[in-house]
Write an enzyme that holds these catalytic residues in place. Structure first.
Site, mmCIF file in Angstrom:
data_model
loop_
_atom_site.group_PDB
_atom_site.id
_atom_site.type_symbol
_atom_site.label_atom_id
_atom_site.label_comp_id
_atom_site.label_asym_id
_atom_site.label_seq_id
_atom_site.Cartn_x
_atom_site.Cartn_y
_atom_site.Cartn_z
ATOM 1 N N ILE A 93 74.680 69.037 0.173
ATOM 2 C CA ILE A 93 73.810 68.808 1.340
ATOM 3 C C ILE A 93 73.060 67.485 1.167
ATOM 4 C CG2 ILE A 93 71.818 69.677 2.622
ATOM 5 C CD1 ILE A 93 72.717 72.505 1.901
ATOM 6 N N LEU A 96 75.377 64.651 2.002
ATOM 7 C CA LEU A 96 75.686 64.505 3.424
ATOM 8 C C LEU A 96 74.460 64.082 4.232
ATOM 9 C CD1 LEU A 96 77.996 67.599 3.873
ATOM 10 C CD2 LEU A 96 78.653 65.214 4.160
ATOM 11 N N GLU A 97 73.291 64.606 3.884
ATOM 12 C CA GLU A 97 72.098 64.340 4.694
ATOM 13 C C GLU A 97 71.551 62.930 4.482
ATOM 14 O OE1 GLU A 97 70.949 66.098 7.103
ATOM 15 O OE2 GLU A 97 72.245 67.829 6.808
ATOM 16 N N SER A 98 71.538 62.463 3.230
ATOM 17 C CA SER A 98 70.908 61.159 2.987
ATOM 18 C C SER A 98 71.665 60.320 1.967
ATOM 19 C CB SER A 98 69.465 61.358 2.503
ATOM 20 O OG SER A 98 69.453 61.906 1.196
ATOM 21 N N TYR A 283 80.562 70.725 9.813
ATOM 22 C CA TYR A 283 79.528 70.334 8.845
ATOM 23 C C TYR A 283 79.527 71.291 7.652
ATOM 24 C CZ TYR A 283 74.936 69.643 6.717
ATOM 25 O OH TYR A 283 73.925 69.436 5.817
#
Ligand code: CA
Length: 369
Positions: A93, A96-98, A283
């Site tokens: 996560i 993928l997020e940052s 996602y």
């Protein structure tokens, strides 16, 4: 724009002040026009599921995930011990997020949220998030000028919306502040684990499991809409690539992300928990496959079918109109593949003697052209 923003802000402040919120951080607040440009310019999803996953689960991201996992092994072990969420899921996560904290967002969150709230397309949602942001400032976790995020208000390493922060963020390093914005990802990683645990993450179970559909199984039973006890699936002959399936107790569904010719994924509660983070199956597949890769587990064994499509919203609207016209009501033509559209596609497929997987394949799309 400035006048309408000032009017809206004055009204918002009156209401928020009446609710007891400290609105001083809104003094002199200006809108951020670039936020609206981003909001209007959101690209239609034009990657196939295969291309999307290839980009999301890139060799570079896998390598960095493994490197971060080794470098932060002690911290991740502590987080997993407290919340039950495995390190590789948190790393995936984060990636993928940052991109592991590289792109945490550099826009002032208050200005971004206020701009979107004033714009009105989703006013109630963004006004609620702006209230939550004011509460975070009152709690003293961060200063207003350090509360940065991306254009839609998601903040920090794990891209938390303010309401998610209020509900789930934790001060894991014990310095008195829940800091998801700092260079150090300690609080952010723990906060994401706290969030997933609260949403019902089942410790000791994976995120999902690849499976093989036996010949003759009713394809109409696939999809998130149908959740059955695992025993029912195994009695129908469902197996994992290596034999038995392991998904554990509870209800399970079979997902066919590219239709009946592509991989079949047995999903259970943890998949649904990950959907709370971002309600797109693609996602969650990216999170899961990235996590598997970081942990050294093999990727999907089934190959993607040839001729995968990535219908644009306009093409989906066309298909929805054509299906409805033909008597298979999609309950509107918004260009988004939701439960009603899947049900209509399945009914159409059944009427033609096709496997009812509910998937808008190239052959199906060509019918509406
Ligand atoms: Ca802290």
């Amino acid at each position: 724009m400035e006048d309408s923003f000032r009017d809206w802000l004055a009204g918002f402040r009156r209401e928020a002040t009446a609710e007891g919120l400290d609105c001083a951080p809104l003094d002199g607040l200006e809108p951020l026009p670039e936020v609206l440009q981003r909001d209007r310019g959101q690209a239609e999803f034009t990657l196939t599921i295969r291309d999307y996953l290839d980009r999301a689960v890139s060799p570079e991201r896998l390598a960095e995930g493994r490197r971060q996992g080794q470098a932060r092994c002690g911290l991740l072990t502590e987080i997993t011990a407290r919340f039950g969420v495995p390190a590789e899921i948190l790393l995936a996560i984060w990636g993928l997020e940052s991109n592991f904290g590289v792109t945490r967002g550099d826009l002032p969150a208050l200005r971004a949220l206020a701009t979107l709230a004033c714009d009105g397309r989703r006013r109630a949602f963004f006004e609620a998030e702006l209230r939550a942001a004011l509460r975070i400032l009152s709690a003293g976790d961060v200063a207003a000028d350090e509360m940065l995020g991306s254009w839609a208000g998601a903040m920090g390493h794990m891209q938390f919306m303010p309401s998610t922060f209020l509900a789930h963020a934790v001060d894991f390093d014990g310095d008195g502040q829940r800091d998801i914005w700092a260079e150090s990802p300690v609080d952010a990683l723990a906060s994401a684990a706290s969030y997933l645990a609260a949403e019902g993450w089942q410790s000791g179970q994976g995120w999902a499991e690849e499976t093989c559909l036996p010949q003759g199984v009713d394809i109409g039973l696939t999809g998130r809409e149908t959740a059955l006890p695992l025993l029912d699936w195994t009695q129908m002959g469902l197996r994992g690539p290596g034999g038995a399936v392991h998904a554990g107790a509870g209800l399970a569904s079979v997902l066919l992300p590219a239709g009946h010719r592509g991989p079949a994924i047995l999903i259970h509660q943890n998949f649904t928990v990950l959907r709370r983070y971002n309600a797109a199956d693609s996602y969650v597949l990216a999170v899961g496959l990235l996590a598997d890769g970081i942990a050294g587990r093999p990727g999907l064994r089934a190959s993607w079918p040839a001729g995968l499509t990535a219908p644009s919203r306009a093409e989906m609207r066309q298909l929805q109109a054509a299906l409805t016209e033909a008597g298979f009501d999609t309950q509107g033509a918004d260009g988004i593949v939701g439960p009603n559209t899947i049900a209509a596609i399945r009914a159409f497929q059944r009427s033609r003697g096709l496997p009812p997987d509910g998937y808008p394949s190239a052959a199906l799309l060509s019918l509406s052209r």
